[in-house]
Design an enzyme around this catalytic site. Structure first.
Site, PDB file in Angstrom:
ATOM      1  N   VAL A  18       0.803  -1.224   0.000  1.00  0.00           N
ATOM      2  CA  VAL A  18       0.000   0.000   0.000  1.00  0.00           C
ATOM      3  C   VAL A  18       0.837   1.276   0.000  1.00  0.00           C
ATOM      4  O   VAL A  18       0.298   2.361  -0.198  1.00  0.00           O
ATOM      5  CB  VAL A  18      -0.972   0.023   1.204  1.00  0.00           C
ATOM      6  CG1 VAL A  18      -1.945  -1.143   1.114  1.00  0.00           C
ATOM      7  CG2 VAL A  18      -0.208  -0.015   2.522  1.00  0.00           C
ATOM      8  N   ASP A  19       2.149   1.147   0.228  1.00  0.00           N
ATOM      9  CA  ASP A  19       3.018   2.327   0.219  1.00  0.00           C
ATOM     10  C   ASP A  19       4.227   2.067  -0.666  1.00  0.00           C
ATOM     11  O   ASP A  19       5.371   2.231  -0.251  1.00  0.00           O
ATOM     12  CB  ASP A  19       3.453   2.676   1.648  1.00  0.00           C
ATOM     13  CG  ASP A  19       4.108   4.061   1.723  1.00  0.00           C
ATOM     14  OD1 ASP A  19       3.893   4.875   0.807  1.00  0.00           O
ATOM     15  OD2 ASP A  19       4.833   4.321   2.704  1.00  0.00           O
ATOM     16  N   LEU A  20       3.951   1.641  -1.893  1.00  0.00           N
ATOM     17  CA  LEU A  20       5.029   1.331  -2.828  1.00  0.00           C
ATOM     18  C   LEU A  20       5.606   2.630  -3.375  1.00  0.00           C
ATOM     19  O   LEU A  20       5.001   3.300  -4.212  1.00  0.00           O
ATOM     20  CB  LEU A  20       4.500   0.464  -3.971  1.00  0.00           C
ATOM     21  CG  LEU A  20       5.565  -0.087  -4.931  1.00  0.00           C
ATOM     22  CD1 LEU A  20       6.565  -0.969  -4.193  1.00  0.00           C
ATOM     23  CD2 LEU A  20       4.912  -0.858  -6.065  1.00  0.00           C
ATOM     24  N   ASN A  67      10.950   2.811  -0.361  1.00  0.00           N
ATOM     25  CA  ASN A  67      10.733   1.471   0.157  1.00  0.00           C
ATOM     26  C   ASN A  67      11.288   0.387  -0.755  1.00  0.00           C
ATOM     27  O   ASN A  67      10.988  -0.796  -0.585  1.00  0.00           O
ATOM     28  CB  ASN A  67       9.238   1.233   0.405  1.00  0.00           C
ATOM     29  CG  ASN A  67       8.760   1.974   1.638  1.00  0.00           C
ATOM     30  OD1 ASN A  67       9.539   2.261   2.543  1.00  0.00           O
ATOM     31  ND2 ASN A  67       7.482   2.312   1.675  1.00  0.00           N
TER      32      ASN A  67
END
Length: 235
Positions: free
Chosen positions: A170-172, A176
C-alpha cells in the site's frame, strides 16, 4: 508488553536468545554506543551494531523502526494506536507478513522481532529487521541520476514477483525499494500491507510508484517509468 521474535535470526551459544523489550528502544542502544546510523522518514529508523546484543552474527546490523502516524491524525497522537489485541497490532501483523515473504525466498529483510507496549486502550510498537548490507534507497539513486535503465527493469521484475505472490504494497514508493551492493533490488516496509487475490490493486501500486519516481527524478521520470514497466511486463 508483548514480544514476537524469530529465533532463526538470533544466535546464542548458551541457550535460547534473551530478547527483551529494551531492545526495541533507541535509548538502550544509545547507551551501548551501538547506533551506527539513521534513515530518513517519519518512523526515524535507526541502524544498530547488532553484535552489541550478544545474539547476532558477526558484523550484522539491525534496523529498528518505531511505528509513527502520518497525516492529520499525527497531531492527535504521534505513536499510539487503539488496542485490539497483540495479534492485531501493526507490528505483529507486519512481522508475520515479512516472515512469510522471507520464507518464500522473496528479497525482503529478515525479521528479528516485534514489540508492543499496551497502555490502557492504546499501544505503542516497534519492529526490528536485519539490515541489508550496503543498501541504498532507490529514491537516492533516482535523485542523483545513478539509477540505470537495467536497474529500473530489475525493479519492475521485482514488483512483478511480489504481485505474483499476492502482495498488495500500500506504500510502494522509491524509498521502500532498496538496492544492495550487488545492484539487486529489495522491498521493505510492509506496514498495513496484505496478501490478496489478484485485482486492480496491482495497478494502484504501480501508479503510486510512478508518482514517487516523478518526485525524485522529474527530468527522466518518463524514461524510468518506461523501463520499469517493461521489466514488469516481461516477467
Amino acid at each position: 508488553m508483548h514480544i514476537l521474535y524469530d529465533a532463526h535470526s538470533l544466535c546464542d551459544a548458551d541457550g535460547p536468545p534473551q530478547i527483551c523489550a529494551e531492545w526495541f528502544t533507541a535509548a538502550y542502544w544509545r547507551e551501548l554506543h551501538a547506533i551506527v546510523g539513521e534513515a530518513p522518514g517519519r518512523g526515524a529508523s535507526i541502524f544498530i551494531d547488532a553484535t552489541a546484543s550478544g545474539s547476532a552474527s558477526p558484523n550484522q546490523q539491525w534496523t529498528l523502526r518505531p511505528y509513527r502516524r502520518g497525516g492529520l491524525i499525527e497531531h492527535l497522537s504521534e505513536d499510539r494506536y487503539l488496542w485490539t489485541g497483540a495479534d492485531q497490532s501493526r507490528a505483529f501483523r507486519e512481522f508475520r507478513l515479512t516472515a512469510r515473504l522471507h520464507d518464500q525466498g522473496l528479497p525482503v529483510p529478515q525479521p528479528v522481532g516485534a514489540c508492543v507496549w499496551r497502555q490502557g486502550i492504546f499501544y505503542q510498537a516497534a519492529l526490528m529487521t536485519v539490515r541489508i548490507p550496503g543498501a541504498r534507497a532507490l529514491a537516492d539513486l533516482l535523485a542523483n541520476g545513478s539509477a540505470s535503465d537495467e536497474l529500473l527493469a530489475d525493479v519492475g521484475r521485482l514488483i512483478h514477483r511480489f504481485h505474483a505472490a499476492g502482495l498488495d504494497h500500500v506504500d510502494l514508493n522509491a524509498r521502500n525499494i532498496l538496492v544492495d551492493a550487488q545492484s539487486e533490488p529489495w522491498l521493505i516496509d510492509f506496514d498495513r500491507c496484505r496478501l490478496r487475490a489478484q485485482g486492480q490493486w496491482r495497478q494502484r501500486n504501480l501508479d503510486r510508484l510512478k508518482r514517487s519516481i516523478d518526485k525524485f527524478a522529474p527530468q527522466r521520470a518518463n524514461d524510468y517509468s518506461k523501463y520499469l514497466l517493461q521489466g514488469y511486463a516481461a516477467s
